[in-house]
Design a protein around this motif. Structure first.
Motif, PDB file in Angstrom:
ATOM      1  N   ASP A 150       0.079   0.370  13.053  1.00  0.00           N
ATOM      2  CA  ASP A 150      -1.361   0.492  13.297  1.00  0.00           C
ATOM      3  C   ASP A 150      -1.960   1.839  12.911  1.00  0.00           C
ATOM      4  N   GLY A 151      -1.247   2.907  13.130  1.00  0.00           N
ATOM      5  CA  GLY A 151      -1.793   4.237  12.876  1.00  0.00           C
ATOM      6  C   GLY A 151      -1.680   4.725  11.450  1.00  0.00           C
ATOM      7  N   ILE A 152      -1.132   3.905  10.558  1.00  0.00           N
ATOM      8  CA  ILE A 152      -0.911   4.344   9.177  1.00  0.00           C
ATOM      9  C   ILE A 152      -1.818   3.558   8.238  1.00  0.00           C
ATOM     10  N   GLY A 153      -2.844   4.218   7.733  1.00  0.00           N
ATOM     11  CA  GLY A 153      -3.765   3.591   6.793  1.00  0.00           C
ATOM     12  C   GLY A 153      -3.139   3.424   5.420  1.00  0.00           C
ATOM     13  N   ARG A 154      -3.618   2.440   4.691  1.00  0.00           N
ATOM     14  CA  ARG A 154      -3.101   2.134   3.359  1.00  0.00           C
ATOM     15  C   ARG A 154      -3.950   2.775   2.272  1.00  0.00           C
ATOM     16  N   ASP A 155      -3.365   2.912   1.087  1.00  0.00           N
ATOM     17  CA  ASP A 155      -4.027   3.456  -0.092  1.00  0.00           C
ATOM     18  C   ASP A 155      -4.235   2.311  -1.077  1.00  0.00           C
ATOM     19  N   ALA A 156      -5.470   1.827  -1.210  1.00  0.00           N
ATOM     20  CA  ALA A 156      -5.757   0.666  -2.050  1.00  0.00           C
ATOM     21  C   ALA A 156      -5.557   0.938  -3.539  1.00  0.00           C
ATOM     22  N   SER A 157      -5.533   2.213  -3.947  1.00  0.00           N
ATOM     23  CA  SER A 157      -5.362   2.501  -5.371  1.00  0.00           C
ATOM     24  C   SER A 157      -4.002   2.029  -5.884  1.00  0.00           C
ATOM     25  N   THR A 158      -3.020   1.905  -4.992  1.00  0.00           N
ATOM     26  CA  THR A 158      -1.694   1.443  -5.426  1.00  0.00           C
ATOM     27  C   THR A 158      -1.715  -0.032  -5.827  1.00  0.00           C
ATOM     28  N   LEU A 159      -2.721  -0.770  -5.378  1.00  0.00           N
ATOM     29  CA  LEU A 159      -2.801  -2.197  -5.699  1.00  0.00           C
ATOM     30  C   LEU A 159      -3.049  -2.443  -7.184  1.00  0.00           C
ATOM     31  N   VAL A 160      -3.781  -1.555  -7.826  1.00  0.00           N
ATOM     32  CA  VAL A 160      -4.080  -1.727  -9.248  1.00  0.00           C
ATOM     33  C   VAL A 160      -2.784  -1.741 -10.055  1.00  0.00           C
TER      34      VAL A 160
ATOM     35  N   PHE B  21      -1.018  -8.319   0.904  1.00  0.00           N
ATOM     36  CA  PHE B  21      -0.242  -9.271   0.122  1.00  0.00           C
ATOM     37  C   PHE B  21      -0.902  -9.491  -1.230  1.00  0.00           C
ATOM     38  N   ILE B  22      -0.069  -9.527  -2.267  1.00  0.00           N
ATOM     39  CA  ILE B  22      -0.530  -9.886  -3.606  1.00  0.00           C
ATOM     40  C   ILE B  22       0.004 -11.275  -3.890  1.00  0.00           C
ATOM     41  N   ILE B  23      -0.918 -12.168  -4.238  1.00  0.00           N
ATOM     42  CA  ILE B  23      -0.582 -13.580  -4.465  1.00  0.00           C
ATOM     43  C   ILE B  23      -0.910 -13.922  -5.911  1.00  0.00           C
ATOM     44  N   ASP B  24       0.019 -14.590  -6.585  1.00  0.00           N
ATOM     45  CA  ASP B  24      -0.214 -14.951  -7.989  1.00  0.00           C
ATOM     46  C   ASP B  24      -1.088 -16.203  -8.094  1.00  0.00           C
ATOM     47  N   PRO B  25      -1.501 -16.574  -9.306  1.00  0.00           N
ATOM     48  CA  PRO B  25      -2.385 -17.735  -9.469  1.00  0.00           C
ATOM     49  C   PRO B  25      -1.791 -19.061  -8.991  1.00  0.00           C
ATOM     50  N   ASP B  26      -0.480 -19.136  -8.812  1.00  0.00           N
ATOM     51  CA  ASP B  26       0.157 -20.348  -8.305  1.00  0.00           C
ATOM     52  C   ASP B  26       0.212 -20.377  -6.776  1.00  0.00           C
ATOM     53  N   GLY B  27      -0.288 -19.330  -6.127  1.00  0.00           N
ATOM     54  CA  GLY B  27      -0.263 -19.263  -4.669  1.00  0.00           C
ATOM     55  C   GLY B  27       1.049 -18.747  -4.112  1.00  0.00           C
ATOM     56  N   ILE B  28       1.809 -18.016  -4.933  1.00  0.00           N
ATOM     57  CA  ILE B  28       3.106 -17.467  -4.538  1.00  0.00           C
ATOM     58  C   ILE B  28       2.958 -15.973  -4.243  1.00  0.00           C
ATOM     59  N   VAL B  29       3.490 -15.539  -3.113  1.00  0.00           N
ATOM     60  CA  VAL B  29       3.432 -14.129  -2.731  1.00  0.00           C
ATOM     61  C   VAL B  29       4.365 -13.319  -3.639  1.00  0.00           C
ATOM     62  N   GLN B  30       3.793 -12.309  -4.294  1.00  0.00           N
ATOM     63  CA  GLN B  30       4.557 -11.461  -5.208  1.00  0.00           C
ATOM     64  C   GLN B  30       4.818 -10.057  -4.659  1.00  0.00           C
ATOM     65  N   ALA B  31       4.014  -9.622  -3.703  1.00  0.00           N
ATOM     66  CA  ALA B  31       4.210  -8.292  -3.109  1.00  0.00           C
ATOM     67  C   ALA B  31       3.653  -8.302  -1.691  1.00  0.00           C
ATOM     68  N   ALA B  32       4.265  -7.500  -0.830  1.00  0.00           N
ATOM     69  CA  ALA B  32       3.821  -7.399   0.557  1.00  0.00           C
ATOM     70  C   ALA B  32       4.075  -5.987   1.061  1.00  0.00           C
ATOM     71  N   GLU B  33       3.152  -5.509   1.885  1.00  0.00           N
ATOM     72  CA  GLU B  33       3.291  -4.209   2.529  1.00  0.00           C
ATOM     73  C   GLU B  33       2.736  -4.348   3.943  1.00  0.00           C
ATOM     74  N   ILE B  34       3.491  -3.896   4.920  1.00  0.00           N
ATOM     75  CA  ILE B  34       3.029  -3.952   6.309  1.00  0.00           C
ATOM     76  C   ILE B  34       3.222  -2.569   6.926  1.00  0.00           C
ATOM     77  N   ASN B  35       2.135  -2.041   7.478  1.00  0.00           N
ATOM     78  CA  ASN B  35       2.157  -0.710   8.072  1.00  0.00           C
ATOM     79  C   ASN B  35       1.921  -0.785   9.571  1.00  0.00           C
TER      80      ASN B  35
END
Length: 189
Positions: free
Chosen positions: A141-151, A125-139
């Motif tokens: 169990d067997g599917i690892g995430r790519d953190a480079s997409t967060l940038v 989850f990406i949360i903005d400075p106001d504490g509001i969720v701006q993005a979410a991704e749920i995978n």
């Protein structure tokens, strides 16, 4: 039920601060006043999880430069996080805070708790400075995430926040053209 556009719910939890090796208390207030990435994962001392958390550490410096802080969360305790940090080559590199959620409150708040297993799903989850969720991704169990997409997602979320009335198209990169939704664009993209 989507959490996008919703404020994070209150919680209090113990955490392991990997940067200084101390236990700290964390609440939803820690997620406010800055951009925040919250990464849920099923369990410490597992298989896909250390690869994801190490990958997240590899992006940590760049995310910090963007004004974002990272928190990882599992239903393990903060004591288990420290033990994992002390004994895993991948996890020993981590500098961000690892939150323990044995009460499962945070995992429920973010709707990533697998009730049957008692474990968090792979949610980011990406949360903005106001504490509001701006993005979410749920995978699964067997599917690892790519953190480079967060940038790129943080850069886009920051751009949209700072430029009301503009939106970022697919594969948008910093400095690229954005869109201004209007009647003139209908049917022309």
């Amino acid at each position: 039920m989507s959490l996008i556009g919703k404020e994070i719910l209150p919680f209090k939890a113990s955490a392991y601060n990997s940067s200084n090796g101390e236990f700290i208390e964390v609440s939803e207030e820690n997620f406010k006043g800055q951009w925040t990435v919250v990464c849920f994962y099923p369990a410490d001392f597992s298989f896909v999880c250390p690869t994801e958390l190490e990958d997240l550490q590899n992006q940590y410096a760049e995310l910090k430069e963007l004004g974002a802080e990272i928190y990882s969360v599992s239903t393990d305790t903060h004591f288990v996080h420290k033990a994992w940090h002390d004994h895993s080559d991948a996890i020993s590199k981590i500098e961000y805070t690892m939150i323990g959620d044995p009460s499962q409150v945070i995992s429920r708040n973010f709707d990533v708790l697998d009730e049957e297993a008692g474990l968090a799903q792979r949610g980011t989850f990406i949360i903005d400075p106001d504490g509001i969720v701006q993005a979410a991704e749920i995978n699964a169990d067997g599917i690892g995430r790519d953190a480079s997409t967060l940038v790129g997602k943080i850069k886009a979320a920051q751009y949209v926040r700072n430029n009301p009335g503009e939106v970022c198209p697919a594969k948008w990169e910093e400095g690229a053209k954005t869109l201004k939704p209007s009647l003139d664009l209908v049917g022309k993209i």
